[in-house]
Design a protein around this motif. Structure first.
Motif, PDB file in Angstrom:
ATOM      1  N   GLN A 241     100.651  28.850  45.813  1.00 17.71           N
ATOM      2  CA  GLN A 241     101.636  28.358  44.841  1.00 17.71           C
ATOM      3  C   GLN A 241     102.277  27.042  45.283  1.00 17.71           C
ATOM      4  N   VAL A 242     101.823  26.516  46.397  1.00 20.93           N
ATOM      5  CA  VAL A 242     102.476  25.327  46.953  1.00 20.93           C
ATOM      6  C   VAL A 242     102.305  24.090  46.076  1.00 20.93           C
ATOM      7  N   GLU A 243     101.230  24.083  45.277  1.00 17.55           N
ATOM      8  CA  GLU A 243     100.998  22.898  44.449  1.00 17.55           C
ATOM      9  C   GLU A 243     102.039  22.752  43.348  1.00 17.55           C
ATOM     10  N   LYS A 244     102.847  23.795  43.141  1.00 24.13           N
ATOM     11  CA  LYS A 244     103.883  23.731  42.109  1.00 24.13           C
ATOM     12  C   LYS A 244     104.992  22.743  42.466  1.00 24.13           C
ATOM     13  N   ILE A 245     105.162  22.487  43.775  1.00 22.55           N
ATOM     14  CA  ILE A 245     106.256  21.603  44.182  1.00 22.55           C
ATOM     15  C   ILE A 245     105.843  20.479  45.134  1.00 22.55           C
ATOM     16  N   LEU A 246     104.758  20.691  45.899  1.00 23.93           N
ATOM     17  CA  LEU A 246     104.318  19.625  46.807  1.00 23.93           C
ATOM     18  C   LEU A 246     103.682  18.498  46.006  1.00 23.93           C
ATOM     19  N   PRO A 247     103.805  17.229  46.436  1.00 20.35           N
ATOM     20  CA  PRO A 247     104.422  16.778  47.703  1.00 20.35           C
ATOM     21  C   PRO A 247     105.889  16.376  47.574  1.00 20.35           C
ATOM     22  N   TRP A 248     106.488  16.626  46.407  1.00 22.49           N
ATOM     23  CA  TRP A 248     107.813  16.059  46.173  1.00 22.49           C
ATOM     24  C   TRP A 248     108.951  16.927  46.695  1.00 22.49           C
ATOM     25  N   GLU A 249     108.726  18.220  46.831  1.00 22.49           N
ATOM     26  CA  GLU A 249     109.772  19.131  47.289  1.00 22.49           C
ATOM     27  C   GLU A 249     109.234  20.029  48.403  1.00 22.49           C
ATOM     28  N   PRO A 250     110.095  20.509  49.296  1.00 20.10           N
ATOM     29  CA  PRO A 250     109.652  21.426  50.352  1.00 20.10           C
ATOM     30  C   PRO A 250     109.394  22.826  49.798  1.00 20.10           C
ATOM     31  N   LEU A 251     108.630  23.621  50.524  1.00 21.76           N
ATOM     32  CA  LEU A 251     108.258  24.961  50.072  1.00 21.76           C
ATOM     33  C   LEU A 251     109.463  25.867  49.873  1.00 21.76           C
ATOM     34  N   THR A 252     110.540  25.598  50.613  1.00 23.43           N
ATOM     35  CA  THR A 252     111.730  26.440  50.504  1.00 23.43           C
ATOM     36  C   THR A 252     112.298  26.463  49.088  1.00 23.43           C
ATOM     37  N   GLN A 253     112.022  25.427  48.305  1.00 22.89           N
ATOM     38  CA  GLN A 253     112.552  25.368  46.940  1.00 22.89           C
ATOM     39  C   GLN A 253     112.005  26.505  46.066  1.00 22.89           C
ATOM     40  N   LEU A 254     110.891  27.107  46.474  1.00 20.96           N
ATOM     41  CA  LEU A 254     110.298  28.200  45.704  1.00 20.96           C
ATOM     42  C   LEU A 254     110.919  29.552  46.022  1.00 20.96           C
ATOM     43  N   VAL A 255     111.575  29.674  47.182  1.00 22.60           N
ATOM     44  CA  VAL A 255     112.051  30.996  47.609  1.00 22.60           C
ATOM     45  C   VAL A 255     113.547  31.060  47.895  1.00 22.60           C
ATOM     46  N   TRP A 256     114.175  29.909  48.096  1.00 22.84           N
ATOM     47  CA  TRP A 256     115.589  29.883  48.470  1.00 22.84           C
ATOM     48  C   TRP A 256     116.470  30.198  47.263  1.00 22.84           C
ATOM     49  N   TYR A 257     117.596  30.837  47.505  1.00 18.30           N
ATOM     50  CA  TYR A 257     118.488  31.226  46.405  1.00 18.30           C
ATOM     51  C   TYR A 257     118.927  30.018  45.586  1.00 18.30           C
ATOM     52  N   ASN A 258     119.218  28.930  46.249  1.00 18.84           N
ATOM     53  CA  ASN A 258     119.638  27.716  45.555  1.00 18.84           C
ATOM     54  C   ASN A 258     118.480  26.756  45.297  1.00 18.84           C
ATOM     55  N   GLY A 259     117.263  27.238  45.465  1.00 21.30           N
ATOM     56  CA  GLY A 259     116.100  26.386  45.242  1.00 21.30           C
ATOM     57  C   GLY A 259     115.960  25.969  43.786  1.00 21.30           C
ATOM     58  N   LYS A 260     115.699  24.707  43.577  1.00 19.70           N
ATOM     59  CA  LYS A 260     115.571  24.192  42.215  1.00 19.70           C
ATOM     60  C   LYS A 260     114.345  24.747  41.497  1.00 19.70           C
ATOM     61  N   SER A 261     113.372  25.219  42.256  1.00 15.81           N
ATOM     62  CA  SER A 261     112.115  25.672  41.656  1.00 15.81           C
ATOM     63  C   SER A 261     111.877  27.172  41.832  1.00 15.81           C
ATOM     64  N   LYS A 262     112.923  27.939  42.128  1.00 20.59           N
ATOM     65  CA  LYS A 262     112.731  29.370  42.420  1.00 20.59           C
ATOM     66  C   LYS A 262     112.155  30.143  41.226  1.00 20.59           C
ATOM     67  N   LYS A 263     112.439  29.698  40.011  1.00 17.11           N
ATOM     68  CA  LYS A 263     111.923  30.384  38.830  1.00 17.11           C
ATOM     69  C   LYS A 263     110.421  30.168  38.650  1.00 17.11           C
ATOM     70  N   LEU A 264     109.880  29.198  39.374  1.00 14.11           N
ATOM     71  CA  LEU A 264     108.443  28.925  39.283  1.00 14.11           C
ATOM     72  C   LEU A 264     107.615  29.889  40.132  1.00 14.11           C
ATOM     73  N   LEU A 265     108.271  30.654  40.999  1.00 12.63           N
ATOM     74  CA  LEU A 265     107.536  31.578  41.859  1.00 12.63           C
ATOM     75  C   LEU A 265     106.930  32.699  41.025  1.00 12.63           C
ATOM     76  N   ASP A 266     105.615  32.848  41.116  1.00 14.94           N
ATOM     77  CA  ASP A 266     104.915  33.941  40.444  1.00 14.94           C
ATOM     78  C   ASP A 266     105.096  35.191  41.306  1.00 14.94           C
ATOM     79  N   VAL A 267     105.931  36.115  40.868  1.00 17.02           N
ATOM     80  CA  VAL A 267     106.274  37.286  41.676  1.00 17.02           C
ATOM     81  C   VAL A 267     105.059  38.165  41.940  1.00 17.02           C
ATOM     82  N   ASP A 268     104.213  38.351  40.939  1.00 16.09           N
ATOM     83  CA  ASP A 268     103.019  39.195  41.125  1.00 16.09           C
ATOM     84  C   ASP A 268     102.075  38.596  42.155  1.00 16.09           C
TER      85      ASP A 268
END
Length: 321
Positions: A241-268
């Protein structure tokens, strides 16, 4: 890796689902009680930290085990989170106002001396209905004295956090220059529990810096009953799922509570990735067991190890290679 204080709801649910599929436990971390995480999990450990919301009756009632947190990695003492860091759902579950800082006290409320621990555990045990109660502590230079207090208090298990354990709530100096390595904490804890004749009564968990199957095998050989993993499942969450945010944002944005891209994480997909990584860990550990001529993890011990340097040999008591 608590909800709100660290991870997003999506991340916590994915980890909980993965733990259930694997038949292992998930720890709530220091965050507020997230019922969605509990519902998704199988075995659930509720961590009682030093925050006002930690002694949550609902969480303790629904947990399979409770853990009193007095430290992690190299971090001990108080901690303050500014209101801006915990907006939204986490803030509501904590029961704090939008302008109120969240403060972690240096010690558990009601503990003013080592003598207070026995009463605390007695009261807590009545609250949780006889469920196992553990103590999570950082590995320090006087670890034997700390464990002596834990034995006297009546904890069912002790989790030793080595200095390699990471946390976002600590300064680089504390993270890098305090605490002792996990292997030191493990060996000294194991040795002391054996010397006191209580090793069969108290389980020993280790945490901090375990990132490979081989490291886990060595910890088990040196006496650990179980190992907490944090970094491994965190990286697993974002696999494929890293291609959802790289190279412009760090991976933490997908999992961190205040991450701007946390809703993009595919939970399944995140759940599946964590399950696959842990299954891979187990398969490689099984291969390691066969490599030393054993048929079970229970048969693994210090005699299966050799040390590659004088320091490790002296610390662990295993011979030099």
């Amino acid at each position: 890796m608590g909800f709100g204080v660290a991870l997003s709801e999506e991340s916590k649910i994915a980890l909980a689902r993965a733990a259930k599929r694997l038949g292992t436990a998930i720890n709530s971390g220091e965050g507020p009680f997230l019922i969605e995480e509990r519902n998704a999990a199988g075995l659930y450990i509720w961590q009682i930290g030093r925050y006002i919301y930690s002694r949550n009756p609902q969480a303790m009632a629904l947990a399979d085990m409770v853990e009193v947190q007095m430290g992690q990695g190299s971090r001990l003492g108080g901690h303050i989170m500014e209101p801006s860091a915990i907006k939204g759902k986490a803030q509501k579950l904590m029961g704090v106002s939008p302008v109120q800082s969240v403060i972690s006290t240096a010690v558990i409320s009601g503990i003013k001396s080592p003598l207070d621990w026995k009463r605390y555990i007695k009261d807590l045990r009545s609250e949780v209905g006889g469920k196992p109660i553990g103590l999570k502590m950082m590995a320090g230079g006087r670890i034997e004295s700390d464990i002596a207090v834990a034995i006297e208090a009546g904890f069912d298990y002790i989790c030793i956090g080595g200095c390699q354990g990471g946390t976002g709530g600590s300064s680089p100096t504390v993270a890098d220059d305090f605490g002792i390595p996990s292997i030191s904490g493990l060996v000294r804890a194991q040795r002391y529990l054996v010397e006191q004749g209580v090793r069969n009564e108290i389980s020993l968990i280790v945490a901090g810096g375990y990132a490979t199957p081989g490291e886990c095998l060595k910890a088990l050989a040196l006496g650990a009953d179980a190992i907490y993993l944090g970094t491994v499942p965190l990286f697993s969450l974002v696999h494929k799922q890293v291609e959802k945010i790289l190279p412009w944002e760090p991976l933490t944005q997908l999992v961190w509570y205040n991450g701007k891209s946390k809703k993009l994480l595919d939970v399944d997909l995140a759940t599946k990735s964590v399950v696959n990584v842990f299954k891979s860990f187990v398969l490689e550990m099984e291969e390691g067991i066969r490599a030393v001529g054993k048929t079970s993890l229970a048969d693994l011990g210090p005699n299966d190890l050799v040390a590659l340097d004088d320091w490790t040999a002296e610390l662990t008591g295993v011979p030099r290679a």
